[in-house]
Design an enzyme around this catalytic site. Structure first.
Site, PDB file in Angstrom:
ATOM      1  N   CYS A 180      -1.505  -3.945  10.043  1.00  0.00           N
ATOM      2  CA  CYS A 180      -2.509  -5.016  10.001  1.00  0.00           C
ATOM      3  C   CYS A 180      -3.653  -4.731   9.032  1.00  0.00           C
ATOM      4  CB  CYS A 180      -3.033  -5.281  11.402  1.00  0.00           C
ATOM      5  SG  CYS A 180      -1.680  -5.552  12.575  1.00  0.00           S
ATOM      6  N   HIS A 318     -12.101  -7.406  12.717  1.00  0.00           N
ATOM      7  CA  HIS A 318     -10.647  -7.398  12.861  1.00  0.00           C
ATOM      8  C   HIS A 318     -10.251  -7.972  14.218  1.00  0.00           C
ATOM      9  CE1 HIS A 318      -6.510  -6.158  12.369  1.00  0.00           C
ATOM     10  NE2 HIS A 318      -6.547  -5.561  13.547  1.00  0.00           N
ATOM     11  N   GLU A 329     -13.570  -1.620  18.313  1.00  0.00           N
ATOM     12  CA  GLU A 329     -14.322  -2.158  17.170  1.00  0.00           C
ATOM     13  C   GLU A 329     -15.772  -2.440  17.566  1.00  0.00           C
ATOM     14  OE1 GLU A 329     -12.573  -5.544  15.206  1.00  0.00           O
ATOM     15  OE2 GLU A 329     -13.935  -5.353  13.497  1.00  0.00           O
ATOM     16  N   LYS A 350      -9.810 -14.897  14.442  1.00  0.00           N
ATOM     17  CA  LYS A 350      -8.493 -14.919  15.100  1.00  0.00           C
ATOM     18  C   LYS A 350      -8.508 -15.783  16.358  1.00  0.00           C
ATOM     19  CE  LYS A 350      -6.810 -10.472  13.332  1.00  0.00           C
ATOM     20  NZ  LYS A 350      -7.975  -9.911  12.600  1.00  0.00           N
ATOM     21  N   HIS A 355      -3.323 -13.846  15.298  1.00  0.00           N
ATOM     22  CA  HIS A 355      -3.310 -12.628  14.485  1.00  0.00           C
ATOM     23  C   HIS A 355      -2.087 -12.633  13.567  1.00  0.00           C
ATOM     24  CE1 HIS A 355      -3.646  -8.685  13.052  1.00  0.00           C
ATOM     25  NE2 HIS A 355      -3.133  -8.010  14.069  1.00  0.00           N
ATOM     26  N   PHE A 414      -1.930  -0.131  12.718  1.00  0.00           N
ATOM     27  CA  PHE A 414      -1.238   0.959  13.408  1.00  0.00           C
ATOM     28  C   PHE A 414      -1.471   2.271  12.659  1.00  0.00           C
ATOM     29  CE2 PHE A 414       2.304  -1.732  15.567  1.00  0.00           C
ATOM     30  CZ  PHE A 414       1.523  -1.833  16.709  1.00  0.00           C
TER      31      PHE A 414
END
Lengths: 428, 142
Positions: A180, A318, A329, A350, A355, A414
């Site tokens: 991502c 994010h 975050e 999002k 996403h 990831f």
């Protein structure tokens, strides 16, 4: 270009293209961002079966659900020649159309696109669905029938293979696979290519094939929302969030050396001042709870860009709506901003789109460019009860009618890869 | 399709079968899946061929499937071109298009073509003759 020093070379966003759940062109995306119109709706991941995940950010006016390219459909203005169509994955249709938009938007000639001065950086997970169908055919025929474009159309580099060949791009062409964070990282390296004088322009393209094969695997780790309500399932930073909502489509950003773009009369949506990256070194799948990598990435981006935390007006987070990721975050944002006495508006778009995995970074950076050029700050849709982990953060729930001057955009993937970039409003 | 079910269809639906062993019902099913997105006239000709076995229709389907797979549109419909038209040199039918086209043709006609046979096909006439050899009316409707 070598006559100009690295520090003097400015990088701007001079072209945009969107095929997303909230719109298939700049005008529609801007409108839906500003008005908080969601692209999420009910979606059958496995028709005829009652799966626990029932919503997605869908692409409208396209049909790529068939098993073969012959049955795919797209809006009339786009003409996709057979010689590229036969090697495209389903989301390659979206990427092609978004590229067409960006090229037209930037007023680039075919010769300028097909030149050694133009680069192309892409990311997608490939098409697991098309790969499954091809492998099924190979197994069912005992190896006699091997669809000839299986590799080209299904593996992670499929967008760079196809688009670079079709447009004749002869500069740097590369694929990124940091999940991502991929296309935000691609923007960073694209920025470097231009600053170093290696390229005049770099297209950054992200795309994903929405469907069971690409998205549903995340249910295994309970990362997908099981909320059946499209209007509430994706709710970044909310206390009651239960996972992310998948989406697909494609987005394109053209980064370009500022003088080159200006001479051509291209639009200037934003100036990219710099970027930073850092990793958690913690888990292959989970974000570090203390947000250590993202803290470093944001600080690196601010430092490189010559900007302080207090100068940032808006952070496009994010935050995907997963319990662990959003909390991590939030901690990172409090460490970098709140602890320094800075209070930028923070939101995750999002909530509207879902996403988009490796598409997310370039799509949301495109949203930031639109926010800078159109003069508003997007809010976080569906945020009702902010998570206590967000205490001290300014979280607008609806769009703010205020023109931001500096935006910081975050992406995490990831493996604990974190990337942040800084954008500035173009000078009028 | 098993032999048993084919026999059932033969008795019940009074169909014509071909060497490739397919029925009108199967043809419609294959058209819905394998020919999804193809020009309607190709689909119509295919269904009609399954019903009456007219070899002229077979030619039309083969040419229609080939034309659909060409990387670049031909200057005129393949049906209007001479049989000596070369697949690669004149039509730009590269190996990828040829294999894609043959997969579809094999699927809808229920036949298999070997690589050696494929290598000898260089013109439109070769291609049409090839399919006429493999997809011919077998036992007529009972």
């Amino acid at each position: 270009m070598n006559a100009v020093g690295t520090q003097e070379r400015r990088v701007v966003v001079s072209g945009l293209g969107f095929i997303t759940s909230i719109g298939n062109d700049c005008a529609r995306v801007t409108h839906n961002l500003r008005e908080q119109r969601s692209g999420i709706e009910r979606f059958e991941f496995l028709p005829g079966h009652a799966l626990p995940v029932t919503v997605a950010g869908t692409i409208k006016d396209f049909d790529t659900s068939g098993a073969q390219w012959a049955s795919w459909r797209w809006p009339a203005p786009y003409v996709i020649p057979k010689d590229i169509l036969r090697g495209l994955p389903p989301h390659g249709i979206h990427a092609f159309c978004a590229m067409e938009q960006a090229i037209l938007d930037a007023r680039l000639s075919p010769a300028e696109v097909g030149s050694e001065e133009t680069g192309l950086f892409c990311a997608s997970a490939g098409s697991p669905r098309l790969l499954r169908l091809s492998l099924n055919q190979i197994h069912a025929s005992n190896g006699e029938r091997v669809p000839p474009m299986t590799a080209v159309s299904t593996i992670a580099g499929t967008l760079n293979f196809n688009l670079s060949a079709h447009y004749g791009v002869r500069g740097a062409v590369a694929g990124f696979s940091s999940a991502c964070a991929s296309t935000t990282q691609a923007l960073g390296y694209g920025f470097d290519e231009i600053r170093l004088g290696r390229q005049r322009r770099v297209f950054v393209v992200g795309g994903e094939d929405l469907g069971l094969d690409s998205i549903y695997g995340f249910h295994g780790m309970r990362a997908l929302s099981r909320n059946p309500d499209p209007a509430r399932a994706s709710r970044p930073f909310d206390r009651d969030r239960d996972g992310f909502v998948g989406t697909g489509g494609a987005a394109v950003i053209l980064l370009e050396e500022a003088e080159t773009a200006a001479r051509r009369g291209a639009p200037c949506y934003a100036e990219m001042l710099g970027w930073g990256q850092a990793s958690d070194g913690f888990s292959p799948a989970l974000s570090a709870p203390d947000g250590r990598g993202l803290v470093s990435a944001m600080r690196n981006a601010l430092s490189f860009s010559g900007v302080t935390a207090a100068e940032i007006d808006y952070v496009n987070a994010h935050a995907t709506s997963t319990p662990a990721g959003d909390a991590s975050e939030a901690v990172a944002l409090r460490t970098v901003f709140t602890a320094a006495g800075a209070h930028p508006s923070v939101s995750s778009t999002k909530g509207l789109t879902g996403h988009g995995l490796s598409l997310a970074g370039v799509m949301e950076t495109g949203f930031c460019a639109l926010a800078l050029s159109s003069g508003f700050i997007p809010g976080t849709a569906n945020l009702e009860h902010p998570d206590p982990a967000c205490d001290g953060l300014t979280l607008p729930r609806t769009s703010v009618d205020r023109a931001p001057r500096l935006i910081l955009k975050n992406s995490s993937g990831f493996g604990g890869t974190n990337v942040s970039i800084v954008l500035r409003r173009p000078e009028r | 399709m098993t032999f048993g079910s084919m026999k059932y269809l033969l008795h019940v639906h009074q169909i014509t079968i071909y060497l490739g062993v397919f029925s009108l019902i199967e043809a419609k099913q294959k058209a819905a899946v394998t020919l999804a997105g193809f020009p309607p006239e190709v689909v119509d000709q295919y269904i009609a061929f399954a019903a009456d076995g007219d070899p002229i229709r077979l030619d039309s389907v083969v040419l229609g499937v080939l034309q659909f797979h060409l990387p670049h549109p031909p200057s005129q419909p393949l049906s209007a071109m001479t049989g000596s038209t070369r697949l690669l040199e004149d039509l730009g039918c590269d190996s990828l298009a040829m294999i894609d086209m043959l997969f579809v043709a094999e699927e809808i006609f229920g036949v298999r073509l070997t690589d050696d046979e494929l290598a000898r096909v260089t013109t439109l006439d070769d291609l049409l003759a090839h399919f006429r050899r493999h997809v011919v009316p077998g036992v007529p409707g009972v």
